[in-house]
Design a protein around this motif. Structure first.
Motif, short mmCIF file in Angstrom:
data_model
loop_
_atom_site.label_atom_id
_atom_site.label_comp_id
_atom_site.label_asym_id
_atom_site.label_seq_id
_atom_site.Cartn_x
_atom_site.Cartn_y
_atom_site.Cartn_z
N GLU A 89 43.55 39.01 45.93
CA GLU A 89 43.40 38.12 47.08
C GLU A 89 43.41 38.90 48.39
O GLU A 89 43.99 38.48 49.37
CB GLU A 89 44.50 37.04 47.08
CG GLU A 89 44.35 36.09 45.89
CD GLU A 89 45.56 35.19 45.72
OE1 GLU A 89 45.69 34.26 46.54
OE2 GLU A 89 46.34 35.41 44.78
N HIS A 90 42.78 40.05 48.37
CA HIS A 90 42.75 40.93 49.55
C HIS A 90 41.28 41.31 49.78
O HIS A 90 40.53 41.47 48.82
CB HIS A 90 43.59 42.18 49.26
CG HIS A 90 43.97 42.94 50.49
ND1 HIS A 90 43.08 43.68 51.22
CD2 HIS A 90 45.17 43.07 51.13
CE1 HIS A 90 43.71 44.23 52.25
NE2 HIS A 90 44.97 43.87 52.22
N THR A 91 40.89 41.49 51.04
CA THR A 91 39.53 41.95 51.31
C THR A 91 39.40 43.41 50.85
O THR A 91 40.39 44.13 50.78
CB THR A 91 39.19 41.88 52.81
OG1 THR A 91 40.22 42.57 53.51
CG2 THR A 91 39.09 40.45 53.30
N LEU B 205 42.26 38.06 32.81
CA LEU B 205 41.01 38.69 32.39
C LEU B 205 41.23 40.10 31.85
O LEU B 205 40.32 40.71 31.29
CB LEU B 205 40.04 38.77 33.58
CG LEU B 205 39.33 37.48 34.01
CD1 LEU B 205 38.58 37.71 35.33
CD2 LEU B 205 38.37 36.99 32.94
N GLY B 206 42.42 40.63 32.06
CA GLY B 206 42.70 41.99 31.62
C GLY B 206 42.21 43.04 32.62
O GLY B 206 41.97 44.19 32.25
N TRP B 207 42.06 42.63 33.88
CA TRP B 207 41.59 43.57 34.90
C TRP B 207 42.76 44.28 35.53
O TRP B 207 43.86 43.74 35.62
CB TRP B 207 40.81 42.81 35.99
CG TRP B 207 39.52 42.24 35.53
CD1 TRP B 207 39.05 42.17 34.25
CD2 TRP B 207 38.52 41.63 36.36
NE1 TRP B 207 37.81 41.56 34.24
CE2 TRP B 207 37.47 41.21 35.52
CE3 TRP B 207 38.42 41.40 37.73
CZ2 TRP B 207 36.33 40.59 36.01
CZ3 TRP B 207 37.28 40.77 38.22
CH2 TRP B 207 36.25 40.39 37.37
N SER B 208 42.51 45.52 36.00
CA SER B 208 43.55 46.24 36.72
C SER B 208 43.17 46.29 38.19
O SER B 208 42.00 46.11 38.57
CB SER B 208 43.73 47.64 36.14
OG SER B 208 42.53 48.36 36.27
N ILE B 209 44.15 46.53 39.03
CA ILE B 209 43.96 46.59 40.48
C ILE B 209 44.75 47.79 40.98
O ILE B 209 45.81 48.07 40.40
CB ILE B 209 44.45 45.25 41.11
CG1 ILE B 209 43.91 45.04 42.53
CG2 ILE B 209 45.97 45.15 41.15
CD1 ILE B 209 42.66 44.24 42.55
N GLY C 243 37.36 44.99 37.69
CA GLY C 243 38.58 45.27 36.93
C GLY C 243 38.77 46.74 36.61
O GLY C 243 39.79 47.11 36.02
N ARG C 244 37.80 47.55 36.93
CA ARG C 244 37.93 49.01 36.86
C ARG C 244 36.93 49.59 37.88
O ARG C 244 36.06 48.86 38.36
CB ARG C 244 37.66 49.53 35.45
CG ARG C 244 36.32 49.13 34.90
CD ARG C 244 36.30 49.22 33.38
NE ARG C 244 36.35 50.60 32.99
CZ ARG C 244 35.52 51.14 32.08
NH1 ARG C 244 34.57 50.41 31.50
NH2 ARG C 244 35.62 52.40 31.75
N ASP C 245 37.06 50.88 38.17
CA ASP C 245 36.28 51.43 39.30
C ASP C 245 34.78 51.37 39.08
O ASP C 245 34.26 51.77 38.03
CB ASP C 245 36.71 52.87 39.57
CG ASP C 245 38.08 52.95 40.21
OD1 ASP C 245 38.50 51.94 40.82
OD2 ASP C 245 38.73 54.00 40.12
N MET D 205 39.87 36.34 44.09
CA MET D 205 40.44 36.00 42.78
C MET D 205 41.97 36.00 42.79
O MET D 205 42.60 36.97 43.19
CB MET D 205 39.92 37.01 41.75
CG MET D 205 40.28 36.65 40.34
SD MET D 205 39.57 37.86 39.21
CE MET D 205 37.86 37.36 39.21
N PRO D 206 42.60 34.89 42.34
CA PRO D 206 44.06 34.87 42.27
C PRO D 206 44.57 35.89 41.26
O PRO D 206 43.90 36.17 40.26
CB PRO D 206 44.37 33.44 41.77
CG PRO D 206 43.12 32.65 42.00
CD PRO D 206 41.99 33.63 41.91
N ALA D 207 45.74 36.44 41.54
CA ALA D 207 46.31 37.51 40.72
C ALA D 207 46.43 37.11 39.25
O ALA D 207 46.07 37.87 38.35
CB ALA D 207 47.68 37.91 41.26
#
Ligand SMILES: [Zn+2]
Ligand SMILES: [Zn+2]
Length: 347
Positions: A10-12, A55-59, A119-121, A47-49
């Motif tokens: 939830e960040h630009t 979804l299994g995404w990392s941040i 969800g990944r680079d 996208m909410p955390a």
């Protein structure tokens, strides 16, 4: 290196300085030449955390899932490529061995939830690490600065057209709702792969003009209650063999489903969260099918690259240097682009 990255949920996104990744065994480092921007990037920004985690995404992760460039460095054991080779990257990840992957349905692979740029680079950075050589596709004679959109906008619409093609008869009609980035590709694929009359529908007359240049035989302005009747009028009252909806709001879904002939197909590709409200009897095409968005597989990307390389498909792009990445997103958001926005590096 510079990267355009979402730092937390939830960040630009913002331009940050991060280390150049080092390729380990079985990996490749690609120097990015160009990376296309996609409407779905906006969804990721908001996208909410809990949704991202589910979804299994990392941040954090770097945005950009339409990437092409040149091999910079190869890790041990990667063969078939040399530094400097131009490549396009397949962005959705897949395991290559599950029941879906072995049937060529790698877009449905359940074992790799995050993809390059989601969800990944991803490719909005000077370099990107590729950890699966199956994702490296030779570009041949295509320009790596501009090829990125072929891997997502191109391949997703190609997948949808191929999915609908068995329902489309020579002499029949195929309708594309939303003639922007993906829709402009769909018009071309329908002309190449079917013998149907191709109809483009959009609220923007400039886009319809481009669709006509790309081969659409008829164009219709707007997606209102009258659109289904207009499509029926173009098909002697029978309806379209297939309607592909690249917008996906309630109005386009309703108009599209209502315009399909018996035994035809409606494909939903646009991810605008519209609802299908037709009753199953009397509302849906009889003996027809309604199918949903499923991205694209490695084979789709490969085939689209070859169609573009041989000059059969036009890839309209608006180029922005990386320093203007924010302006590029604004142009995408405001709908002022002529082609797909592509952010370039090295200039
Ligand atoms: Zn996309
Ligand atoms: Zn798999």
């Amino acid at each position: 290196m510079r990267a355009y990255r979402i730092p937390e949920w939830e960040h630009t996104a913002e331009v940050v300085d991060v280390p150049v990744p080092e390729p380990g065994p079985g990996q490749a480092l690609v120097e990015v030449a160009g990376c296309g921007l996609c409407h779905s990037d906006f969804t990721m920004l908001g996208m909410p955390a809990e949704f991202g985690r589910a979804l299994g995404w990392s941040i954090p992760f770097t945005l950009g899932h339409e990437t092409a460039g040149r091999i910079a460095e190869l890790g041990a054991g990667v063969t078939g490529f040399a530094p400097g080779d131009p490549v396009a990257l397949v962005s959705p990840a897949s395991c290559g061995t599950c029941a879906y992957c072995v049937r060529g349905l790698d877009a449905s692979c359940p074992n790799a939830p995050a993809g390059r740029g989601f969800g990944r680079d991803g490719g909005l950075a000077e370099y990107v690490l590729v950890d699966d050589p199956r994702a490296l596709l030779p570009l041949g004679g295509l320009d790596p600065r501009t090829a990125g959109p072929l891997t997502d906008a191109g391949a997703t619409s190609y997948h949808a057209v191929r999915r609908a093609a068995p329902r489309i008869r020579p002499g029949g009609t195929a309708v594309v709702i939303g003639a922007g980035g993906l829709g402009a590709f769909a018009v071309q694929f329908l002309c190449l792969l079917t013998g149907a009359q191709v109809v483009a529908v959009d609220t923007d007359e400039a886009r319809l003009k481009v669709a006509a240049e790309l081969g659409a035989h008829a164009t219709l302005v707007g997606t209102t209650e009258g659109t289904a009747a207009e499509i029926r009028a173009l098909t002697d009252g029978h309806g379209a063999d297939a309607v592909l909806d690249f917008v996906g709001v309630d109005a386009t879904i309703a108009a599209g489903v209502a315009a399909v002939r018996p035994a035809g197909a409606f494909g939903l590709v646009g991810a605008a969260s519209g609802r299908l409200q037709s009753p199953w009897y009397g509302g849906l095409p009889r003996d027809g099918e309604v199918f949903t968005f499923q991205g694209s597989g490695i084979a789709d990307v490969q085939e689209v690259l070859r169609l573009a390389e041989t000059g059969r498909v036009r890839n309209n792009v608006d180029l922005f240097p990386f320093a203007e990445v924010e302006a590029a997103y604004k142009a995408l958001h405001d709908g002022t682009l002529q082609g797909r926005a592509v952010v370039t590096f090295g200039d």
